[in-house]
Design an enzyme around this catalytic site. Structure first.
Site, PDB file in Angstrom:
ATOM      1  N   THR A  75      10.837  27.717  44.453  1.00  0.00           N
ATOM      2  CA  THR A  75      11.418  28.667  45.398  1.00  0.00           C
ATOM      3  C   THR A  75      12.314  29.727  44.748  1.00  0.00           C
ATOM      4  O   THR A  75      12.119  30.921  44.960  1.00  0.00           O
ATOM      5  CB  THR A  75      12.224  27.887  46.453  1.00  0.00           C
ATOM      6  OG1 THR A  75      11.300  27.065  47.160  1.00  0.00           O
ATOM      7  CG2 THR A  75      12.937  28.806  47.434  1.00  0.00           C
TER       8      THR A  75
HETATM    9  P1  AMP Z   1      12.225  24.018  47.085  1.00  0.00           P
HETATM   10  O1  AMP Z   1      12.998  22.851  46.620  1.00  0.00           O
HETATM   11  O2  AMP Z   1      11.665  24.843  45.939  1.00  0.00           O
HETATM   12  O3  AMP Z   1      11.213  23.645  48.074  1.00  0.00           O
HETATM   13  O4  AMP Z   1      13.293  24.971  47.807  1.00  0.00           O
HETATM   14  C1  AMP Z   1      13.324  25.237  49.197  1.00  0.00           C
HETATM   15  C2  AMP Z   1      14.725  25.123  49.689  1.00  0.00           C
HETATM   16  O5  AMP Z   1      15.548  26.102  49.088  1.00  0.00           O
HETATM   17  C3  AMP Z   1      14.912  25.422  51.155  1.00  0.00           C
HETATM   18  O6  AMP Z   1      14.560  24.344  51.975  1.00  0.00           O
HETATM   19  C4  AMP Z   1      16.378  25.725  51.252  1.00  0.00           C
HETATM   20  O7  AMP Z   1      17.124  24.554  51.519  1.00  0.00           O
HETATM   21  C5  AMP Z   1      16.723  26.201  49.857  1.00  0.00           C
HETATM   22  N1  AMP Z   1      17.193  27.585  49.893  1.00  0.00           N
HETATM   23  C6  AMP Z   1      16.481  28.674  50.195  1.00  0.00           C
HETATM   24  N2  AMP Z   1      17.223  29.795  50.144  1.00  0.00           N
HETATM   25  C7  AMP Z   1      18.468  29.404  49.802  1.00  0.00           C
HETATM   26  C8  AMP Z   1      19.693  30.084  49.570  1.00  0.00           C
HETATM   27  N3  AMP Z   1      19.787  31.414  49.685  1.00  0.00           N
HETATM   28  N4  AMP Z   1      20.757  29.342  49.197  1.00  0.00           N
HETATM   29  C9  AMP Z   1      20.664  28.008  49.053  1.00  0.00           C
HETATM   30  N5  AMP Z   1      19.537  27.308  49.254  1.00  0.00           N
HETATM   31  C10 AMP Z   1      18.441  27.985  49.632  1.00  0.00           C
HETATM   32 ZN    ZN Z   2       9.645  27.633  48.234  1.00  0.00          ZN
HETATM   33 ZN    ZN Z   3       9.542  23.533  48.602  1.00  0.00          ZN
END
Ligand code: AMP
Ligand code: ZN
Ligand code: ZN
Length: 410
Positions: A75
């Site tokens: 992400t």
């Molecule tokens: P992943 O672990 O790669 O699936 O990341 C997705 C998660 O990133 C989402 O569910 C959010 O909880 C987190 N996330 C997305 N944008 C933000 C942000 N601006 N600040 C903190 N956490 C975030």
């Molecule tokens: Zn993602």
């Molecule tokens: Zn994810």
């Protein structure tokens, strides 16, 4: 004679400038450009699930069959690539978490200090520097002050805000009088990614989350219409990566590859990272890991990571990079087997070329072409498109004009 030489030099310089400079677009810049991320929207969900609003926007505008994310398909690295045009090895957000090689400080998704983020110039900073107001209703990096500025409007990330609340929050900013209203906005939804992790990409719950995300875009379109902005708004709707089935029975353990007390484990999941502790010989360590690695795991020294992954140029990347095949994860045994019970059955991070890692790209609205389907495109090119749509000069980046040529109306 001298005068002729000077005139000739001037002519030559003029010709050179004319040949290098190609206008990004002759059409008027977007009055309002909204960049929307549907975290974890796999490219094929558009047909696999019920998404009538997105389907209509895709049919009315420009739709890429698939967008290739940057490596690793996580992400934070990909959201920052989308808004800077830089690959993670160049903008420096090389994972959702990683370590500073000098002071050992850990980056995670809560880190807002500018030094983590300043390897790239996000499009909201490009816009503000060139006199356009920007608004970020969430985007990784948007809470950090860079080059002495922020987007005019931004909001610290609050995960529990629902999709409709996020839409309504953005609409409040967009409802300001024209002189105060932002010209560039970002909007971010994570519920679909959450469902993909918890239920897997093929589950009905994930289909339900697609429908909800689609309805949130519908709510945004309705809200724009109420404010007289529907015809003025151009939308770029993307995701950061796709989603693959996985599970606790397809896990490789660090403890079976190396002596964990000799290293710091800097990344786990589809891509592992290992840094030897001081005094531990890197060549011996990597040879040991290679001798024990199962066929589903590729083991690289950072400088040997394949070119096509573009994952070498930052010393925030661990010296040993472990790349799992699709569906496989590398994990520590700590907390196992209890952790197995709640282990994700969907995830992402694998090689961007893996079909399941493909992301979404739709551009729809007055500045974009209509009814155009384009082939697979890498997400490094989105920043150029955003800048061209707003008439902004882009900061140096890894992308080129291909998406501008394919998507922007001339
Ligand atoms: P992943 O672990 O790669 O699936 O990341 C997705 C998660 O990133 C989402 O569910 C959010 O909880 C987190 N996330 C997305 N944008 C933000 C942000 N601006 N600040 C903190 N956490 C975030
Ligand atoms: Zn993602
Ligand atoms: Zn994810």
């Amino acid at each position: 004679m001298k005068r002729y030489t000077a005139a000739f030099a001037l002519l030559l310089a003029g010709l050179l400038i004319a040949s290098c400079w190609t206008p990004a677009s002759r059409a008027a810049p977007a009055e309002l450009l909204i960049l929307i991320s549907l975290d974890g929207f796999r490219w094929d969900y558009l047909d696999k699930y019920d998404a009538p609003v997105l389907k209509r926007l895709a049919a009315d505008g420009v739709h890429a069959t698939r967008m290739t994310p940057s490596f690793p398909a996580k992400t934070f690295p990909n959201h920052y690539t989308l808004v800077t045009g830089l690959r993670p090895e160049h903008h420096g957000i090389v994972g959702n978490w990683f370590y500073d090689p000098v002071d050992g400080a850990k980056f995670d998704m809560e880190q807002l200090a500018p030094h983590w983020w300043q390897g790239g110039e996000p499009v909201w900073i490009t816009a503000e520097k060139q006199g356009l107001r920007a608004a970020c209703f969430f985007w990784p990096g948007s809470e950090t002050e860079l080059q002495g500025c922020h987007a005019t409007f931004f909001k610290p990330f609050v995960k529990k805000l629902t999709n409709p609340e996020r839409v309504d929050g953005l609409l409040t900013w967009l409802g300001l009088p024209p002189a105060e209203r932002p010209r560039l906005a970002t909007l971010y939804f994570n519920t679909l990614d959450d469902a993909g992790h918890k239920y897997g990409p093929d589950a009905p719950e994930t289909g339900g989350a697609v429908r909800e995300a689609d309805a949130a875009i519908g709510r945004l379109l309705d809200g724009l219409a109420v404010r007289g902005l529907r015809e003025k708004a151009s939308l770029v709707i993307v995701s950061d990566h796709g989603m693959s089935p996985c599970g606790p029975d397809q896990v490789i353990f660090f403890e079976d590859l190396l002596t964990v007390s000799q290293v710091r484990i800097e990344a786990t999941g589809p891509v592992g990272g290992v840094r030897p502790n001081p005094g531990v010989d890197l060549a011996t360590l990597v040879a040991g890991i290679r001798a024990k690695a199962p066929p589903q795991l590729q083991v690289y020294l950072r400088e040997e990571v394949p070119d096509r992954l573009h994952y070498r140029a930052s010393d925030r990347i661990a010296p040993i990079v472990l790349v799992c095949d699709d569906h496989w994860n590398v994990e520590s045994k700590a907390g196992w087997p209890e952790r197995a019970r709640t282990y994700n059955i969907g995830s992402h991070g694998w090689d961007p070329a893996t079909p399941n890692m493909g992301a979404l790209f739709i551009a729809s609205g007055p500045v974009f072409r209509r009814g155009v389907e384009i082939p697979d495109v890498e997400n490094i090119h989105v920043y150029h498109l955003l800048c061209a749509a707003l008439g902004l000069a882009p900061a140096p980046n890894d992308g080129d004009q291909r998406l501008v040529r394919a998507a922007l109306r001339r």
